[in-house]
Motif scaffolding. Structure first.
Motif, PDB file in Angstrom:
ATOM      1  N   TRP A  18       0.811  -1.218   0.000  1.00  0.00           N
ATOM      2  CA  TRP A  18       0.000   0.000   0.000  1.00  0.00           C
ATOM      3  C   TRP A  18       0.842   1.265   0.000  1.00  0.00           C
ATOM      4  O   TRP A  18       0.312   2.365   0.064  1.00  0.00           O
ATOM      5  CB  TRP A  18      -0.972   0.028   1.164  1.00  0.00           C
ATOM      6  CG  TRP A  18      -0.345  -0.240   2.495  1.00  0.00           C
ATOM      7  CD1 TRP A  18      -0.195  -1.455   3.081  1.00  0.00           C
ATOM      8  CD2 TRP A  18       0.246   0.697   3.398  1.00  0.00           C
ATOM      9  NE1 TRP A  18       0.441  -1.334   4.282  1.00  0.00           N
ATOM     10  CE2 TRP A  18       0.718  -0.018   4.508  1.00  0.00           C
ATOM     11  CE3 TRP A  18       0.422   2.065   3.382  1.00  0.00           C
ATOM     12  CZ2 TRP A  18       1.356   0.589   5.571  1.00  0.00           C
ATOM     13  CZ3 TRP A  18       1.055   2.666   4.447  1.00  0.00           C
ATOM     14  CH2 TRP A  18       1.506   1.935   5.536  1.00  0.00           C
ATOM     15  N   GLY A  19       2.102   1.167  -0.047  1.00  0.00           N
ATOM     16  CA  GLY A  19       2.944   2.355  -0.085  1.00  0.00           C
ATOM     17  C   GLY A  19       4.370   1.997   0.274  1.00  0.00           C
ATOM     18  O   GLY A  19       4.696   0.837   0.516  1.00  0.00           O
ATOM     19  N   PRO A  20       5.215   2.988   0.337  1.00  0.00           N
ATOM     20  CA  PRO A  20       6.623   2.714   0.609  1.00  0.00           C
ATOM     21  C   PRO A  20       6.923   2.441   2.075  1.00  0.00           C
ATOM     22  O   PRO A  20       8.066   2.398   2.474  1.00  0.00           O
ATOM     23  CB  PRO A  20       7.314   3.995   0.136  1.00  0.00           C
ATOM     24  CG  PRO A  20       6.289   5.051   0.301  1.00  0.00           C
ATOM     25  CD  PRO A  20       4.983   4.385   0.007  1.00  0.00           C
ATOM     26  N   GLY A  21       5.946   2.265   2.888  1.00  0.00           N
ATOM     27  CA  GLY A  21       6.154   2.003   4.312  1.00  0.00           C
ATOM     28  C   GLY A  21       5.422   3.028   5.152  1.00  0.00           C
ATOM     29  O   GLY A  21       4.794   3.947   4.635  1.00  0.00           O
ATOM     30  N   PRO A  22       5.483   2.870   6.449  1.00  0.00           N
ATOM     31  CA  PRO A  22       4.718   3.771   7.312  1.00  0.00           C
ATOM     32  C   PRO A  22       5.221   5.210   7.258  1.00  0.00           C
ATOM     33  O   PRO A  22       4.450   6.139   7.426  1.00  0.00           O
ATOM     34  CB  PRO A  22       4.890   3.190   8.708  1.00  0.00           C
ATOM     35  CG  PRO A  22       6.012   2.234   8.631  1.00  0.00           C
ATOM     36  CD  PRO A  22       6.170   1.839   7.205  1.00  0.00           C
ATOM     37  N   GLY A  23       6.485   5.420   7.009  1.00  0.00           N
ATOM     38  CA  GLY A  23       7.017   6.765   6.862  1.00  0.00           C
ATOM     39  C   GLY A  23       6.754   7.632   8.075  1.00  0.00           C
ATOM     40  O   GLY A  23       6.863   7.198   9.216  1.00  0.00           O
ATOM     41  N   LEU A  24       6.376   8.889   7.826  1.00  0.00           N
ATOM     42  CA  LEU A  24       6.146   9.824   8.919  1.00  0.00           C
ATOM     43  C   LEU A  24       4.839   9.586   9.661  1.00  0.00           C
ATOM     44  O   LEU A  24       4.671  10.081  10.769  1.00  0.00           O
ATOM     45  CB  LEU A  24       6.171  11.252   8.385  1.00  0.00           C
ATOM     46  CG  LEU A  24       7.544  11.778   7.987  1.00  0.00           C
ATOM     47  CD1 LEU A  24       7.406  13.183   7.437  1.00  0.00           C
ATOM     48  CD2 LEU A  24       8.495  11.762   9.163  1.00  0.00           C
ATOM     49  N   TRP A  25       3.908   8.858   9.048  1.00  0.00           N
ATOM     50  CA  TRP A  25       2.643   8.584   9.744  1.00  0.00           C
ATOM     51  C   TRP A  25       2.877   7.847  11.051  1.00  0.00           C
ATOM     52  O   TRP A  25       2.101   7.983  11.988  1.00  0.00           O
ATOM     53  CB  TRP A  25       1.697   7.776   8.851  1.00  0.00           C
ATOM     54  CG  TRP A  25       1.205   8.565   7.696  1.00  0.00           C
ATOM     55  CD1 TRP A  25       1.541   8.398   6.394  1.00  0.00           C
ATOM     56  CD2 TRP A  25       0.314   9.677   7.734  1.00  0.00           C
ATOM     57  NE1 TRP A  25       0.907   9.329   5.617  1.00  0.00           N
ATOM     58  CE2 TRP A  25       0.150  10.133   6.424  1.00  0.00           C
ATOM     59  CE3 TRP A  25      -0.347  10.325   8.756  1.00  0.00           C
ATOM     60  CZ2 TRP A  25      -0.672  11.207   6.113  1.00  0.00           C
ATOM     61  CZ3 TRP A  25      -1.156  11.401   8.438  1.00  0.00           C
ATOM     62  CH2 TRP A  25      -1.310  11.824   7.132  1.00  0.00           C
ATOM     63  N   PHE A  26       3.946   7.090  11.078  1.00  0.00           N
ATOM     64  CA  PHE A  26       4.292   6.338  12.287  1.00  0.00           C
ATOM     65  C   PHE A  26       4.515   7.292  13.464  1.00  0.00           C
ATOM     66  O   PHE A  26       4.210   6.959  14.600  1.00  0.00           O
ATOM     67  CB  PHE A  26       5.543   5.500  12.029  1.00  0.00           C
ATOM     68  CG  PHE A  26       5.919   4.607  13.156  1.00  0.00           C
ATOM     69  CD1 PHE A  26       5.181   3.480  13.445  1.00  0.00           C
ATOM     70  CD2 PHE A  26       7.025   4.903  13.944  1.00  0.00           C
ATOM     71  CE1 PHE A  26       5.519   2.664  14.492  1.00  0.00           C
ATOM     72  CE2 PHE A  26       7.375   4.090  14.992  1.00  0.00           C
ATOM     73  CZ  PHE A  26       6.626   2.960  15.269  1.00  0.00           C
ATOM     74  N   LEU A  27       5.006   8.490  13.194  1.00  0.00           N
ATOM     75  CA  LEU A  27       5.229   9.484  14.244  1.00  0.00           C
ATOM     76  C   LEU A  27       4.101  10.509  14.350  1.00  0.00           C
ATOM     77  O   LEU A  27       3.803  10.992  15.435  1.00  0.00           O
ATOM     78  CB  LEU A  27       6.541  10.228  13.981  1.00  0.00           C
ATOM     79  CG  LEU A  27       7.812   9.398  14.086  1.00  0.00           C
ATOM     80  CD1 LEU A  27       9.005  10.247  13.679  1.00  0.00           C
ATOM     81  CD2 LEU A  27       7.984   8.875  15.492  1.00  0.00           C
ATOM     82  N   LEU A  28       3.488  10.870  13.242  1.00  0.00           N
ATOM     83  CA  LEU A  28       2.499  11.939  13.251  1.00  0.00           C
ATOM     84  C   LEU A  28       1.216  11.571  13.985  1.00  0.00           C
ATOM     85  O   LEU A  28       0.628  12.416  14.664  1.00  0.00           O
ATOM     86  CB  LEU A  28       2.177  12.370  11.824  1.00  0.00           C
ATOM     87  CG  LEU A  28       3.304  13.122  11.110  1.00  0.00           C
ATOM     88  CD1 LEU A  28       2.882  13.468   9.694  1.00  0.00           C
ATOM     89  CD2 LEU A  28       3.672  14.366  11.872  1.00  0.00           C
ATOM     90  N   ILE A  29       0.769  10.345  13.849  1.00  0.00           N
ATOM     91  CA  ILE A  29      -0.483   9.953  14.502  1.00  0.00           C
ATOM     92  C   ILE A  29      -0.348   9.987  16.026  1.00  0.00           C
ATOM     93  O   ILE A  29      -1.187  10.592  16.699  1.00  0.00           O
ATOM     94  CB  ILE A  29      -0.973   8.595  13.971  1.00  0.00           C
ATOM     95  CG1 ILE A  29      -1.403   8.763  12.509  1.00  0.00           C
ATOM     96  CG2 ILE A  29      -2.124   8.059  14.814  1.00  0.00           C
ATOM     97  CD1 ILE A  29      -1.777   7.491  11.804  1.00  0.00           C
ATOM     98  N   PRO A  30       0.688   9.395  16.626  1.00  0.00           N
ATOM     99  CA  PRO A  30       0.820   9.539  18.084  1.00  0.00           C
ATOM    100  C   PRO A  30       1.035  10.988  18.524  1.00  0.00           C
ATOM    101  O   PRO A  30       0.490  11.410  19.550  1.00  0.00           O
ATOM    102  CB  PRO A  30       2.037   8.686  18.436  1.00  0.00           C
ATOM    103  CG  PRO A  30       2.191   7.747  17.311  1.00  0.00           C
ATOM    104  CD  PRO A  30       1.655   8.443  16.115  1.00  0.00           C
ATOM    105  N   LEU A  31       1.782  11.766  17.754  1.00  0.00           N
ATOM    106  CA  LEU A  31       1.987  13.167  18.109  1.00  0.00           C
ATOM    107  C   LEU A  31       0.683  13.950  18.061  1.00  0.00           C
ATOM    108  O   LEU A  31       0.446  14.834  18.881  1.00  0.00           O
ATOM    109  CB  LEU A  31       3.023  13.808  17.183  1.00  0.00           C
ATOM    110  CG  LEU A  31       4.464  13.376  17.408  1.00  0.00           C
ATOM    111  CD1 LEU A  31       5.370  14.017  16.365  1.00  0.00           C
ATOM    112  CD2 LEU A  31       4.925  13.733  18.802  1.00  0.00           C
TER     113      LEU A  31
END
Length: 94
Positions: A18-31
């Motif tokens: 579904w994409g190149p990996g979790p990328g920044l979403w891995f940090l943005l959602i908890p932040l």
């Protein structure tokens, strides 16, 4: 084995499909959620602290501040203000 690795490496959507990996979403959602909780704490914490401070004030102090507000607004004159203030302080519990 190298054919599988080459196919995965060349796949346009990455190995997850579904994409190149979790990328920044891995940090943005908890932040984002940390920011939401901090904002709620700032808003409601201030209200709770203000309400608690108001409850700690004695009734005599609240009456004096109300009297001072009425005097400042011009609802009562200085003679009446001083007379009522004297009555409040004379009847205040020690």
């Amino acid at each position: 084995m190298s054919d599988v690795l080459t196919a995965v490496a060349l796949h346009p959507h990455g190995p997850w499909g579904w994409g190149p990996g979790p990328g920044l979403w891995f940090l943005l959602i908890p932040l984002f959620w940390i920011a939401v909780v901090a904002l709620l704490f700032a808003i409601f914490g201030r209200r709770w602290r203000h309400a608690a401070a108001e409850r700690r004030r004695t009734p005599g102090r609240r009456a004096e501040s109300t009297l001072a507000e009425r005097f400042a607004q011009g609802d009562i004159d200085e003679v009446e203000y001083r007379a009522r203030l004297e009555v409040l302080r004379a009847n205040a519990p020690s």
